[in-house]
Design a protein around this motif. Structure first.
Motif, short mmCIF file in Angstrom:
data_model
loop_
_atom_site.label_atom_id
_atom_site.label_comp_id
_atom_site.label_asym_id
_atom_site.label_seq_id
_atom_site.Cartn_x
_atom_site.Cartn_y
_atom_site.Cartn_z
N GLU A 126 0.88 -1.20 -0.13
CA GLU A 126 0.09 0.11 -0.05
C GLU A 126 0.86 1.35 -0.10
N PRO A 153 -2.95 4.56 -1.42
CA PRO A 153 -3.91 4.31 -2.45
C PRO A 153 -5.06 5.65 -2.25
N LEU A 157 -4.67 4.55 3.54
CA LEU A 157 -4.48 3.14 3.91
C LEU A 157 -5.60 2.58 4.91
#
Length: 447
Positions: A126, A153, A157
């Motif tokens: 991530e 992202p 997270l």
């Protein structure tokens, strides 16, 4: 073996390979060797990623070489020996010096914890960083413009990753505080060089200046209010204030110990007031240490390191300093990711200050307590926190049973609300680590 011989030959010559006798002392040569090794192995940690295997192997091998010197720094202790006829005799045997026997294993453990922390980011999907092609578009606008920008992202997270990242930050925070405490203790125990003393003025007023001197010697003193009146807008101004206060502490100590009334260091001010002034100055230094943990080395500490002749102290100081610096850097990179996560959740958080070290080190609204921080972290349900306290020798039941003169004087200061020093942490040493956080870090350029 050839590489090891070459490195130790350089150390024996004091970094002067010409053989002209212009080398530095063995203590300073070892200190520089550890610092330079860390710089070559780690450089500047720009990303949260594992070290390369070759670099890690080189670091572990060569730091073992340099630390092996401490195995031969010994002291005599009493022991009993039983002869063949049953007679018991008391003899003297050698063992590693106490401070090294306690601190070297602790520092090795802290070093390993940092490496393990970076290794844990190996399979983290991530968190990534901007590529070279995107650096121009997403370049940082702050003072760390050359560090890659972390990416998370679009929705931020996941809860699991966020909790895991917070756990990593807390673990590294423990490493940073423990290394900082050891480094400060070693610097405190180093002798003040005569060169530094000769450069000092003969009274604290000349060192501090009239305004600062009046504030510290006033009947009512509040360290928080005092710092709020100081200009701490730049690193240079913070360091200048610290240098002035440290110089005044040395001056007042010499005045208190001066026995000759005609001496230049003698003082007409009472012993009680001198102790009170020194206590206030040390409190200010302690606050500065916590609020600004990244400031460069002070003049006093640079002088101590340069003229120190104790090889054991030189190794402890340099090893703890580079661990402290690495932990500080890793925490900064973790803060970068956390801020990117905050921005993903709420873009209005773009003005949040990077790396709020005050909060992470237990400084909030001018009040802090290292003992509570250590106990809070040690009680966390993490595997690392338990091993850290075991290695550092910090235990519970560390109540102060001693009320010295300074505390009695400070308790009489009504109306003002001075920020008292953290309570002593019981260790195997004579002086508490966290009681004397008046030491400082090495210049950032040396890391």
């Amino acid at each position: 073996m050839d590489l090891m011989k070459e490195k130790f030959a350089k150390l024996l010559l004091g970094e002067d390979m010409s053989g002209g006798g212009k080398g530095v002392s063995s203590a300073l040569a070892l200190s520089n060797a550890i610092t330079n090794l860390a710089a070559s192995a780690f450089g500047e940690q720009k990303r949260l990623e594992p070290m390369q295997l070759e670099t890690k192997a080189k670091w572990r091998k060569e730091i073992d070489w340099l630390l092996s010197v401490t195995d031969y720094i010994v002291e005599f202790v009493a022991s009993k020996q039983k002869s063949k006829d049953g007679t018991i005799m008391e003899i003297m045997v050698t063992k590693q010096r106490t401070d090294l026997q306690m601190n070297i294993p602790a520092l090795r453990k802290l070093d390993t914890m940092l490496l393990d922390c970076l290794d844990s980011f190996k399979d983290q999907s991530e968190i990534c960083y901007t590529s070279k092609d995107d650096e121009g578009k997403t370049a940082r606008k702050d003072d760390k413009w050359w560090i890659p920008t972390p990416k998370v992202p679009p929705n931020g997270l996941s809860d699991t990753t966020r909790k895991w990242l917070q756990f990593q930050k807390d673990s590294v925070n423990q490493v940073h505080k423990a290394a900082l405490a050891i480094n400060a203790q070693v610097l405190t125990e180093m002798e003040v060089p005569e060169n530094y003393i000769e450069s000092l003025p003969k009274n604290g007023r000349a060192s501090l200046g009239d305004s600062i001197y009046r504030s510290i010697t006033d009947e009512y003193f509040d360290p928080d209010y005092f710092l709020s009146t100081m200009d701490l807008s730049s690193e240079h101004k913070i360091l200048d204030l610290k240098n002035r206060i440290e110089a005044s502490v040395i001056i007042w100590r010499r005045k208190m110990t001066a026995k000759d009334g005609k001496s230049a260091w003698s003082s007409a001010v009472s012993m009680e007031k001198r102790e009170l002034f020194e206590d206030r100055a040390e409190t200010i230094l302690l606050i500065l240490k916590h609020r600004f943990p990244g400031i460069p080395q002070s003049s006093l500490d640079i002088s101590k390191i340069q003229y120190n002749r104790d090889i054991g102290q030189a190794i402890l100081e340099s090893y703890s300093r580079i661990i402290e610096s690495r932990a500080f850097t890793v925490m900064s990179r973790i803060e970068d990711v956390m801020q990117a996560d905050d921005l993903a959740h709420d873009p209005s958080n773009g003005e949040v200050k990077r790396f709020p070290m005050g909060d992470s080190l237990g400084v909030s609204d001018g009040t802090f307590n290292d003992k509570e921080e250590v106990e809070k972290l040690s009680s966390a349900e993490t595997p690392n926190s338990m091993t850290l306290l075991d290695f550092m020798g910090w235990g519970e039941g560390d109540e102060d049973t001693e009320k010295d003169t300074k505390e009695e004087i400070r308790s009489k200061e009504s109306d003002a609300k001075p920020l008292s020093k953290p309570p002593n942490i019981v260790t195997n040493k004579r002086v508490s680590y966290l009681e004397n956080l008046t030491g400082s870090r090495s210049p950032t350029a040396r890391h």
